[in-house]
Write a protein that holds these residues in place. Structure first.
Motif, PDB file in Angstrom:
ATOM      1  N   PHE A  44       6.749  -9.027  93.702  1.00  0.00           N
ATOM      2  CA  PHE A  44       6.834  -8.074  94.814  1.00  0.00           C
ATOM      3  C   PHE A  44       7.185  -8.785  96.120  1.00  0.00           C
ATOM      4  CE2 PHE A  44       3.496  -5.173  92.589  1.00  0.00           C
ATOM      5  CZ  PHE A  44       4.468  -4.704  91.722  1.00  0.00           C
ATOM      6  N   TYR A  45       6.668 -10.001  96.268  1.00  0.00           N
ATOM      7  CA  TYR A  45       6.968 -10.816  97.460  1.00  0.00           C
ATOM      8  C   TYR A  45       8.470 -11.057  97.561  1.00  0.00           C
ATOM      9  CZ  TYR A  45       7.596 -15.359  99.853  1.00  0.00           C
ATOM     10  OH  TYR A  45       8.046 -16.390 100.636  1.00  0.00           O
ATOM     11  N   GLY A  46       9.071 -11.545  96.482  1.00  0.00           N
ATOM     12  CA  GLY A  46      10.508 -11.791  96.491  1.00  0.00           C
ATOM     13  C   GLY A  46      11.312 -10.518  96.617  1.00  0.00           C
ATOM     14  N   ALA A  47      10.846  -9.452  95.929  1.00  0.00           N
ATOM     15  CA  ALA A  47      11.571  -8.185  95.965  1.00  0.00           C
ATOM     16  C   ALA A  47      11.583  -7.582  97.359  1.00  0.00           C
ATOM     17  CB  ALA A  47      10.939  -7.209  94.975  1.00  0.00           C
ATOM     18  N   GLY A  48      10.507  -7.810  98.120  1.00  0.00           N
ATOM     19  CA  GLY A  48      10.469  -7.291  99.481  1.00  0.00           C
ATOM     20  C   GLY A  48      11.610  -7.829 100.322  1.00  0.00           C
ATOM     21  N   PHE A  49      11.930  -9.119 100.166  1.00  0.00           N
ATOM     22  CA  PHE A  49      13.065  -9.704 100.872  1.00  0.00           C
ATOM     23  C   PHE A  49      14.382  -9.088 100.420  1.00  0.00           C
ATOM     24  CE2 PHE A  49      10.206 -13.511 101.290  1.00  0.00           C
ATOM     25  CZ  PHE A  49      10.189 -13.545 102.676  1.00  0.00           C
ATOM     26  N   ALA A  50      14.526  -8.905  99.117  1.00  0.00           N
ATOM     27  CA  ALA A  50      15.799  -8.456  98.560  1.00  0.00           C
ATOM     28  C   ALA A  50      16.070  -6.984  98.826  1.00  0.00           C
ATOM     29  CB  ALA A  50      15.820  -8.722  97.053  1.00  0.00           C
ATOM     30  N   THR A  51      15.024  -6.179  98.918  1.00  0.00           N
ATOM     31  CA  THR A  51      15.193  -4.737  99.086  1.00  0.00           C
ATOM     32  C   THR A  51      15.358  -4.330 100.537  1.00  0.00           C
ATOM     33  OG1 THR A  51      13.718  -4.496  97.172  1.00  0.00           O
ATOM     34  CG2 THR A  51      14.268  -2.497  98.365  1.00  0.00           C
ATOM     35  N   VAL A  52      14.830  -5.123 101.461  1.00  0.00           N
ATOM     36  CA  VAL A  52      14.818  -4.685 102.859  1.00  0.00           C
ATOM     37  C   VAL A  52      16.210  -4.509 103.465  1.00  0.00           C
ATOM     38  CG1 VAL A  52      14.670  -6.898 104.133  1.00  0.00           C
ATOM     39  CG2 VAL A  52      13.353  -4.908 104.898  1.00  0.00           C
ATOM     40  N   PRO A  53      17.250  -5.301 103.098  1.00  0.00           N
ATOM     41  CA  PRO A  53      18.572  -5.006 103.666  1.00  0.00           C
ATOM     42  C   PRO A  53      19.083  -3.621 103.266  1.00  0.00           C
ATOM     43  CG  PRO A  53      18.526  -7.226 102.751  1.00  0.00           C
ATOM     44  CD  PRO A  53      17.277  -6.549 102.296  1.00  0.00           C
ATOM     45  N   ALA A  54      18.835  -3.212 102.016  1.00  0.00           N
ATOM     46  CA  ALA A  54      19.259  -1.878 101.585  1.00  0.00           C
ATOM     47  C   ALA A  54      18.454  -0.794 102.295  1.00  0.00           C
ATOM     48  CB  ALA A  54      19.094  -1.746 100.070  1.00  0.00           C
ATOM     49  N   TYR A  55      17.164  -1.053 102.539  1.00  0.00           N
ATOM     50  CA  TYR A  55      16.332  -0.118 103.293  1.00  0.00           C
ATOM     51  C   TYR A  55      16.887   0.044 104.707  1.00  0.00           C
ATOM     52  CZ  TYR A  55      11.779   2.348 103.643  1.00  0.00           C
ATOM     53  OH  TYR A  55      10.790   3.298 103.727  1.00  0.00           O
ATOM     54  N   LEU A  56      17.271  -1.070 105.328  1.00  0.00           N
ATOM     55  CA  LEU A  56      17.867  -1.020 106.659  1.00  0.00           C
ATOM     56  C   LEU A  56      19.174  -0.236 106.641  1.00  0.00           C
ATOM     57  CD1 LEU A  56      17.288  -4.706 107.820  1.00  0.00           C
ATOM     58  CD2 LEU A  56      16.192  -2.675 108.770  1.00  0.00           C
ATOM     59  N   ARG A  57      19.956  -0.445 105.619  1.00  0.00           N
ATOM     60  CA  ARG A  57      21.223   0.280 105.491  1.00  0.00           C
ATOM     61  C   ARG A  57      20.983   1.778 105.358  1.00  0.00           C
ATOM     62  NH1 ARG A  57      22.914   3.487 100.943  1.00  0.00           N
ATOM     63  NH2 ARG A  57      25.164   3.417 100.763  1.00  0.00           N
ATOM     64  N   ASP A  58      19.950   2.181 104.598  1.00  0.00           N
ATOM     65  CA  ASP A  58      19.623   3.600 104.456  1.00  0.00           C
ATOM     66  C   ASP A  58      19.216   4.215 105.795  1.00  0.00           C
ATOM     67  OD1 ASP A  58      20.078   3.193 101.787  1.00  0.00           O
ATOM     68  OD2 ASP A  58      17.968   3.276 101.194  1.00  0.00           O
ATOM     69  N   LEU A  59      18.496   3.426 106.604  1.00  0.00           N
ATOM     70  CA  LEU A  59      17.970   3.939 107.873  1.00  0.00           C
ATOM     71  C   LEU A  59      18.989   3.875 109.006  1.00  0.00           C
ATOM     72  CD1 LEU A  59      14.406   2.331 107.808  1.00  0.00           C
ATOM     73  CD2 LEU A  59      14.928   4.767 107.616  1.00  0.00           C
ATOM     74  N   PHE A  60      19.784   2.788 109.049  1.00  0.00           N
ATOM     75  CA  PHE A  60      20.623   2.528 110.213  1.00  0.00           C
ATOM     76  C   PHE A  60      22.122   2.466 109.916  1.00  0.00           C
ATOM     77  CE2 PHE A  60      16.493   0.344 110.948  1.00  0.00           C
ATOM     78  CZ  PHE A  60      16.039   1.149 111.994  1.00  0.00           C
ATOM     79  N   GLY A  61      22.528   2.638 108.658  1.00  0.00           N
ATOM     80  CA  GLY A  61      23.938   2.566 108.320  1.00  0.00           C
ATOM     81  C   GLY A  61      24.417   1.132 108.174  1.00  0.00           C
ATOM     82  N   THR A  62      25.718   0.963 108.009  1.00  0.00           N
ATOM     83  CA  THR A  62      26.280  -0.364 107.729  1.00  0.00           C
ATOM     84  C   THR A  62      26.911  -1.023 108.947  1.00  0.00           C
ATOM     85  OG1 THR A  62      28.415   0.614 107.099  1.00  0.00           O
ATOM     86  CG2 THR A  62      26.786   0.306 105.340  1.00  0.00           C
ATOM     87  N   TYR A  63      26.959  -0.330 110.073  1.00  0.00           N
ATOM     88  CA  TYR A  63      27.704  -0.796 111.250  1.00  0.00           C
ATOM     89  C   TYR A  63      27.286  -2.204 111.674  1.00  0.00           C
ATOM     90  CZ  TYR A  63      28.916  -0.951 116.262  1.00  0.00           C
ATOM     91  OH  TYR A  63      29.344  -1.322 117.504  1.00  0.00           O
ATOM     92  N   GLN A  64      26.002  -2.412 111.954  1.00  0.00           N
ATOM     93  CA  GLN A  64      25.507  -3.734 112.362  1.00  0.00           C
ATOM     94  C   GLN A  64      24.263  -4.096 111.549  1.00  0.00           C
ATOM     95  OE1 GLN A  64      25.008  -3.636 116.667  1.00  0.00           O
ATOM     96  NE2 GLN A  64      27.120  -4.314 116.974  1.00  0.00           N
ATOM     97  N   VAL A  65      24.298  -3.794 110.267  1.00  0.00           N
ATOM     98  CA  VAL A  65      23.110  -4.004 109.443  1.00  0.00           C
ATOM     99  C   VAL A  65      22.731  -5.480 109.358  1.00  0.00           C
ATOM    100  CG1 VAL A  65      24.351  -4.170 107.229  1.00  0.00           C
ATOM    101  CG2 VAL A  65      21.992  -3.333 107.270  1.00  0.00           C
ATOM    102  N   GLY A  66      23.721  -6.365 109.415  1.00  0.00           N
ATOM    103  CA  GLY A  66      23.411  -7.799 109.387  1.00  0.00           C
ATOM    104  C   GLY A  66      22.646  -8.236 110.621  1.00  0.00           C
ATOM    105  N   ALA A  67      23.058  -7.720 111.787  1.00  0.00           N
ATOM    106  CA  ALA A  67      22.367  -8.060 113.029  1.00  0.00           C
ATOM    107  C   ALA A  67      20.952  -7.478 113.044  1.00  0.00           C
ATOM    108  CB  ALA A  67      23.164  -7.532 114.220  1.00  0.00           C
ATOM    109  N   ILE A  68      20.806  -6.262 112.547  1.00  0.00           N
ATOM    110  CA  ILE A  68      19.476  -5.641 112.471  1.00  0.00           C
ATOM    111  C   ILE A  68      18.594  -6.424 111.512  1.00  0.00           C
ATOM    112  CG2 ILE A  68      18.218  -3.520 111.909  1.00  0.00           C
ATOM    113  CD1 ILE A  68      20.821  -1.985 112.553  1.00  0.00           C
ATOM    114  N   HIS A  69      19.164  -6.853 110.395  1.00  0.00           N
ATOM    115  CA  HIS A  69      18.432  -7.661 109.422  1.00  0.00           C
ATOM    116  C   HIS A  69      17.963  -8.965 110.061  1.00  0.00           C
ATOM    117  CE1 HIS A  69      18.508 -10.055 105.408  1.00  0.00           C
ATOM    118  NE2 HIS A  69      17.336  -9.492 105.569  1.00  0.00           N
TER     119      HIS A  69
END
Length: 485
Positions: free
Chosen positions: A347-372
């Motif tokens: 779950f620890y590792g999965a939290g890192f891997a899933t959070v970029p997709a969670y950010l994308r769902d919430l904020f879109g793809t425009y600046q998702v890397g910067a938000i991450h």
């Protein structure tokens, strides 16, 4: 530089998107060497005459710089593109290793801290976020799987680096500054070559691929995101800070076990009828590393099917229950302890891997890397908080004469509490208020999706409100200027 120009990074027609994950892996498998830092701790302590706390400082500073550099440079990474970011990661990370080699050869501990921790840590942060937004853009239908592949590489980097580093130290001499310096030198050169493959291979989606996105998302209702939020606006939303709490507390709970895994297992069963040998505890660490790596891909891929909020309910809710199992029954069975800890680490590792997709769902793809990048400051905090909680309480317990599971009972209760708080924070996450959405570009508005008219109207309203706000602000400034005069 033409090679680094953003337009030179766009994929030619017919480019296979499955070439992008290997490019990301080339970076993440390399910078994942940071998780194998413990291999160098004892040799550095013996050769430079430093303490265990001092030998941990380069790694700790590296993790802190990872979060800070990702936060500060996230917008620049988005603007310059993934090739520029990967090259900067290569230069900083490998330079950090080479500077560390010079520091060891000169017998200067502070140079190792400067090289590996400061310079190398900046490379860690840029390299960690560099492929994330690119992968999400190439895989709108499977964002969790795509980011899981890359971030799995960061977790698995230690599985390669640990035995490789150990064999080099054995060959060059693990007790001499010359041997350790040579090991750092070989690391710097080898990783530079490997990371260059990612620099050369990475591509941004072409307009041809952008036109195919609708077909990819056709059978996946979660694949489409009809809005975008800028990085500056994202940090103004409660969703960002709720997710910051979720990531921070999930990481704190996992890293608390990971950082002290071997001695924790020995301590738990020291007074039992089946004590665990130190060699077996080393195998336990390897199992946890494997669980950490596997969880990054398996659980993040599952999130594409069940949704990001549901998968974090699993990480946080089941994680808290597993900590309770360790508290109640952990000392009664070694297999039970090992399995529960492995699931928590997955779950620890999965939290890192899933959070970029969670950010994308919430904020879109425009600046998702910067938000991450901004969100990764949660990792910097957790990287200090988790080990501090477990180690400080265990040290205090030893001074008080406690043994076995009693050394960790209080810290486990704290971890359960943090996971419960994270669970509540996840439940409070709602869609982002349309006032934070970016206005839709003209070429995107010309062909709205069938049910997207309301969303377009909200973009227009937000743009009009923002323009009105700017006019009011200008008028106020002008009137204040007249009064001052």
């Amino acid at each position: 530089m033409g090679f680094l120009a953003r337009e030179r990074q766009v994929a030619p027609p017919g480019w296979n998107r499955w070439l992008v994950p290997p490019a990301a892996l080339a970076i993440h498998l390399s910078i994942g060497q940071a998780y194998a830092w413990s291999v160098f701790k004892t040799p550095l302590e013996k050769s430079l005459g430093i303490t265990g706390t001092q030998s941990a400082l380069p790694f700790q500073l590296g993790i802190v710089m990872l979060g800070l550099s990702a936060a500060v440079l996230g917008t620049t990474v988005e603007r310059r593109g993934p090739r520029w970011a990967m090259l900067m990661s290569l230069v900083c990370f490998c330079s950090g290793l080479l500077i560390s080699a010079l520091g060891v050869w000169a017998g200067q501990y502070w140079v190792v801290v400067l090289g590996y921790g400061l310079v190398g840590g900046i490379g860690l942060g840029i390299g960690y976020i560099s492929p994330v937004s690119t992968l999400i853009k190439w895989f709108p239908d499977r964002p969790g799987m795509a980011t899981g592949i890359a971030i799995m590489g960061f977790g698995g980097g230690a599985l390669i680096a640990s035995p490789w580093s150990t064999s080099m130290l054995n060959a060059f001499g693990s007790t001499s500054t010359s041997g350790i310096g040579k090991a750092f030198l070989v690391h710097g050169i080898a990783y530079a070559v490997f990371m260059s493959l990612g620099v050369l291979l990475i591509r941004l989606p072409s307009k041809e691929f952008e036109a195919q996105k609708a077909a990819l998302a056709k059978d996946r209702p979660r694949a489409s995101v009809a809005f975008n939020v800028s990085a500056n606006n994202a940090i103004k939303t409660p969703q960002f800070w709720l997710l910051w709490v979720v990531l921070c507390f999930n990481v704190t709970a996992g890293i608390g076990i990971l950082e002290k895994a071997a001695p924790m297992l020995v301590d738990f069963f020291k007074e039992s009828s089946t004590p665990v040998a130190a060699t077996a505890a080393t195998g336990f660490v390897a199992l946890l590393s494997a669980a950490n790596m596997a969880g990054r891909f398996i659980w993040s891929s599952t999130s594409d099917l069940v949704g990001r909020k549901n998968i974090y309910r699993l990480y946080l809710g089941v994680g808290a229950l597993l900590y309770l199992v360790l508290l109640t029954f952990g000392a009664t069975s070694t297999p039970l302890f090992v399995i529960a800890a492995m699931v928590i680490l997955s779950f620890y590792g999965a939290g890192f891997a899933t959070v970029p997709a969670y950010l994308r769902d919430l904020f879109g793809t425009y600046q998702v890397g910067a938000i991450h990048g901004r969100l990764l400051t949660a990792w910097s905090v957790a990287g200090v908080l988790g080990p501090l909680i477990v180690n400080a309480i265990a040290d205090a317990g030893k001074k008080a004469g406690h043994v076995g599971p009693d050394l960790y009972a209080t810290s486990f209760y704290i971890m359960i509490s943090l996971l419960v708080v994270g669970f509540v924070a996840n439940e409070l996450i709602r869609p982002v208020n349309p006032k934070f959405h970016e206005p839709k570009a003209a070429d995107e508005v010309t062909e709205p999706e069938p049910d997207d008219e309301a969303t377009v109207a909200r973009w227009n309203e937000a743009e009009a409100a923002e323009a009105a706000g700017r006019q009011d602000s200008a008028a106020n400034e002008e009137s204040e200027g007249v009064v001052r005069k």
